[in-house]
Design an enzyme around this catalytic site. Structure first.
Site, PDB file in Angstrom:
ATOM      1  N   SER A  92       0.860  -1.184   0.000  1.00 43.27           N
ATOM      2  CA  SER A  92       0.000   0.000   0.000  1.00 43.27           C
ATOM      3  C   SER A  92       0.890   1.225   0.000  1.00 43.27           C
ATOM      4  O   SER A  92       2.007   1.190   0.551  1.00 43.27           O
ATOM      5  CB  SER A  92      -0.876   0.022   1.259  1.00 43.27           C
ATOM      6  OG  SER A  92      -1.489   1.295   1.404  1.00 43.27           O
ATOM      7  N   TYR A 144      -1.560  -0.363  10.247  1.00 43.58           N
ATOM      8  CA  TYR A 144      -1.779  -0.809   8.865  1.00 43.58           C
ATOM      9  C   TYR A 144      -0.556  -0.477   8.005  1.00 43.58           C
ATOM     10  O   TYR A 144      -0.036  -1.333   7.271  1.00 43.58           O
ATOM     11  CB  TYR A 144      -3.033  -0.131   8.304  1.00 43.58           C
ATOM     12  CG  TYR A 144      -3.278  -0.407   6.839  1.00 43.58           C
ATOM     13  CD1 TYR A 144      -3.793  -1.625   6.416  1.00 43.58           C
ATOM     14  CD2 TYR A 144      -2.991   0.559   5.870  1.00 43.58           C
ATOM     15  CE1 TYR A 144      -4.019  -1.879   5.065  1.00 43.58           C
ATOM     16  CE2 TYR A 144      -3.213   0.318   4.522  1.00 43.58           C
ATOM     17  CZ  TYR A 144      -3.732  -0.901   4.122  1.00 43.58           C
ATOM     18  OH  TYR A 144      -3.949  -1.157   2.792  1.00 43.58           O
TER      19      TYR A 144
HETATM   20  P1  NAP Z   1     -12.011  -5.089   0.335  1.00 49.82           P
HETATM   21  O1  NAP Z   1     -12.861  -4.601  -0.788  1.00 49.82           O
HETATM   22  O2  NAP Z   1     -12.417  -4.820   1.745  1.00 49.82           O
HETATM   23  O3  NAP Z   1     -11.795  -6.672   0.133  1.00 49.82           O
HETATM   24  C1  NAP Z   1     -11.083  -7.389   1.075  1.00 49.82           C
HETATM   25  C2  NAP Z   1     -11.014  -8.823   0.613  1.00 49.82           C
HETATM   26  O4  NAP Z   1     -10.152  -9.551   1.519  1.00 49.82           O
HETATM   27  C3  NAP Z   1     -12.357  -9.513   0.647  1.00 49.82           C
HETATM   28  O5  NAP Z   1     -12.415 -10.437  -0.412  1.00 49.82           O
HETATM   29  C4  NAP Z   1     -12.338 -10.242   2.005  1.00 49.82           C
HETATM   30  O6  NAP Z   1     -13.165 -11.402   2.032  1.00 49.82           O
HETATM   31  C5  NAP Z   1     -10.872 -10.646   2.067  1.00 49.82           C
HETATM   32  N1  NAP Z   1     -10.377 -10.900   3.420  1.00 49.82           N
HETATM   33  C6  NAP Z   1     -10.433 -10.095   4.508  1.00 49.82           C
HETATM   34  N2  NAP Z   1      -9.847 -10.707   5.562  1.00 49.82           N
HETATM   35  C7  NAP Z   1      -9.428 -11.913   5.137  1.00 49.82           C
HETATM   36  C8  NAP Z   1      -8.769 -13.000   5.742  1.00 49.82           C
HETATM   37  N3  NAP Z   1      -8.410 -12.952   7.044  1.00 49.82           N
HETATM   38  N4  NAP Z   1      -8.516 -14.109   5.000  1.00 49.82           N
HETATM   39  C9  NAP Z   1      -8.874 -14.174   3.684  1.00 49.82           C
HETATM   40  N5  NAP Z   1      -9.498 -13.159   3.049  1.00 49.82           N
HETATM   41  C10 NAP Z   1      -9.765 -12.050   3.772  1.00 49.82           C
HETATM   42  O7  NAP Z   1     -10.511  -4.533   0.243  1.00 49.82           O
HETATM   43  P2  NAP Z   1      -9.576  -4.053  -0.966  1.00 49.82           P
HETATM   44  O8  NAP Z   1      -9.514  -2.588  -0.908  1.00 49.82           O
HETATM   45  O9  NAP Z   1      -9.889  -4.741  -2.222  1.00 49.82           O
HETATM   46  O10 NAP Z   1      -8.187  -4.584  -0.369  1.00 49.82           O
HETATM   47  C11 NAP Z   1      -7.461  -5.663  -0.904  1.00 49.82           C
HETATM   48  C12 NAP Z   1      -6.008  -5.435  -0.553  1.00 49.82           C
HETATM   49  O11 NAP Z   1      -5.573  -4.200  -1.126  1.00 49.82           O
HETATM   50  C13 NAP Z   1      -5.720  -5.333   0.942  1.00 49.82           C
HETATM   51  O12 NAP Z   1      -4.524  -6.028   1.262  1.00 49.82           O
HETATM   52  C14 NAP Z   1      -5.540  -3.845   1.161  1.00 49.82           C
HETATM   53  O13 NAP Z   1      -4.716  -3.570   2.257  1.00 49.82           O
HETATM   54  C15 NAP Z   1      -4.891  -3.442  -0.143  1.00 49.82           C
HETATM   55  N6  NAP Z   1      -4.994  -2.020  -0.469  1.00 49.82           N
HETATM   56  C16 NAP Z   1      -6.192  -1.419  -0.670  1.00 49.82           C
HETATM   57  C17 NAP Z   1      -6.237  -0.058  -0.979  1.00 49.82           C
HETATM   58  C18 NAP Z   1      -7.531   0.676  -1.196  1.00 49.82           C
HETATM   59  O14 NAP Z   1      -7.528   1.912  -1.225  1.00 49.82           O
HETATM   60  N7  NAP Z   1      -8.647   0.001  -1.390  1.00 49.82           N
HETATM   61  C19 NAP Z   1      -5.046   0.668  -1.072  1.00 49.82           C
HETATM   62  C20 NAP Z   1      -3.834   0.024  -0.854  1.00 49.82           C
HETATM   63  C21 NAP Z   1      -3.818  -1.326  -0.571  1.00 49.82           C
HETATM   64  P3  NAP Z   1     -14.770 -11.281   2.423  1.00 49.82           P
HETATM   65  O15 NAP Z   1     -15.431 -10.605   1.257  1.00 49.82           O
HETATM   66  O16 NAP Z   1     -15.181 -12.707   2.525  1.00 49.82           O
HETATM   67  O17 NAP Z   1     -14.857 -10.499   3.676  1.00 49.82           O
END
Ligand code: NAP
Length: 248
Positions: free
Chosen positions: A143, A157
Site C-alpha cells: 500500500s 496498517y
Molecule cells: P475489500 O474490498 O475490503 O476486500 C477485502 C477482501 O479480503 C475480501 O475479499 C475479504 O473477504 C478478504 N479478506 C479479509 N480478511 C481476510 C482473511 N483474514 N482471509 C482471507 N481473506 C480475507 O478490500 P480491498 O480494498 O480490495 O483490499 C485488498 C487489498 O488491497 C488489501 O490487502 C488492502 O490492504 C490493499 N490495499 C487497498 C487499498 C484501497 O484503497 N482500497 C489501497 C492500498 C492497498 P470477504 O469478502 O469474505 O470479507
C-alpha cells in the site's frame, strides 16, 4: 499448459477485479474469501462465463490450517498453480497510537503479515524448481501507506504494509534462481469497501481530489498492473514494487 491463478481475498474489491481480469486473459482462478460466500460465487460465475474454470474456497489467511487447505484444494481441483496474488488484507478502526489496542495491532499483523507469509510459503513450495515445480509468479499486496506511514489513524496498517515491501524484496532474491518472480503493488486511494472498515465515512470522496491526478482509482486499474506483473511480459521484473496511486 493451462494458466492457473490463486487470489486471496477475491470476493470483493481489488482481488475480485483481478480474478475477473485473469479470466478475461485465459486463466483458471481459485477465488479465496473470508466471509462473503455469495460475492465469491459471483466472481467465480464470471470466470466460468468466460469459459475458464473457477472454484471458491473459504479460508482465513491468518490461520495456517486454512491456508494449507486452500492451496491443497486448488491443487486437487484446478492443478498446479502458475500464478499467485497475495492480496487479502484488512484495516481497522482508525485511531492514534495512544488509543490503539494490542488486539487491533495483533489482528493487523496476523492477517496482513503472517497471512501473506503463510500463503507465499505454500506458493513457493509448489512453484520452486528446487521442489520440482515449474516456476511461477507472485504479486504481493502492499500500500502507499507503507511509504506515507499512516499517521493519525493507520500506523499499524502502514507498518504491516512496510513489512510486505521488505518481504517482497527479500523473497524475490531468495527464489530468483528457482524460477519464481516476486513483485508487489502499492495502491493509493482505491474505490473499495475497505475504507468503511476504518470508521471514516466519505474517505475516498475526501481524499480522491487531493491525489496529484485529482481522483481516486478503480480496482480494475490496480488489477491491470497485477496481471501484467504476473504475465510473461514482466519476465525480467522481480523484487519490484509498483506504485498504482495516481502520483500519491
Ligand atoms: P475489500 O474490498 O475490503 O476486500 C477485502 C477482501 O479480503 C475480501 O475479499 C475479504 O473477504 C478478504 N479478506 C479479509 N480478511 C481476510 C482473511 N483474514 N482471509 C482471507 N481473506 C480475507 O478490500 P480491498 O480494498 O480490495 O483490499 C485488498 C487489498 O488491497 C488489501 O490487502 C488492502 O490492504 C490493499 N490495499 C487497498 C487499498 C484501497 O484503497 N482500497 C489501497 C492500498 C492497498 P470477504 O469478502 O469474505 O470479507
Amino acid at each position: 499448459m493451462s494458466k492457473i491463478l490463486l487470489v486471496t481475498g477475491a470476493s470483493r474489491g481489488i482481488g475480485a477485479a483481478t480474478a475477473r481480469l485473469a479470466a478475461d486473459q485465459g486463466y483458471d482462478v481459485c477465488v479465496n474469501y473470508a466471509r462473503k460466500a455469495d460475492e465469491a460465487e459471483a466472481v467465480a460465475d464470471y470466470v466460468r462465463a468466460k469459459g475458464q474454470r473457477a472454484i471458491t474456497v473459504q479460508g482465513d489467511v491468518s490461520q495456517e490450517d486454512d491456508v494449507v487447505r486452500l492451496f491443497q484444494t486448488a491443487d486437487a481441483e484446478l492443478g498446479r498453480l502458475s500464478a499467485f496474488f497475495n492480496n487479502a488484507g484488512v484495516v481497522d478502526i482508525a485511531t492514534r497510537l495512544e488509543d490503539m489496542s494490542r488486539e487491533s495491532v495483533e489482528r493487523m499483523m496476523a492477517i496482513n503479515i503472517t497471512g501473506s507469509f503463510l500463503c507465499a510459503r505454500e506458493a513457493v513450495r509448489r512453484m520452486s524448481t528446487k521442489h520440482g515445480g515449474p516456476g511461477g509468479a507472485i504479486v504481493n499486496m502492499s500500500s502507499a501507506a507503507a511509504r506515507l506511514g499512516g499517521p493519525n489513524g493507520l500506523l499499524h496498517y502502514a507498518a504491516s504494509k512496510g513489512a510486505i515491501d521488505t518481504f517482497t524484496r527479500g523473497l524475490a532474491e531468495e527464489v530468483g534462481g528457482e524460477g519464481i518472480r516476486v513483485n508487489a503493488v502499492r495502491p493509493g486511494i482505491i474505490e473499495t469497501d475497505i475504507h468503511d472498515d476504518m470508521g471514516q465515512t466519505g474517505r475516498v470522496e475526501k481524499l480522491g481530489p487531493t491525489v496529484p491526478m485529482g481522483r481516486s482509482g478503480a480496482p480494475e486499474e490496480v488489477a491491470e498492473v497485477v496481471m501484467w506483473l504476473l504475465s510473461d511480459s514482466a519476465s525480467y521484473c522481480t523484487g519490484t514494487i509498483v506504485d498504482v496511486s495516481g502520483g500519491r
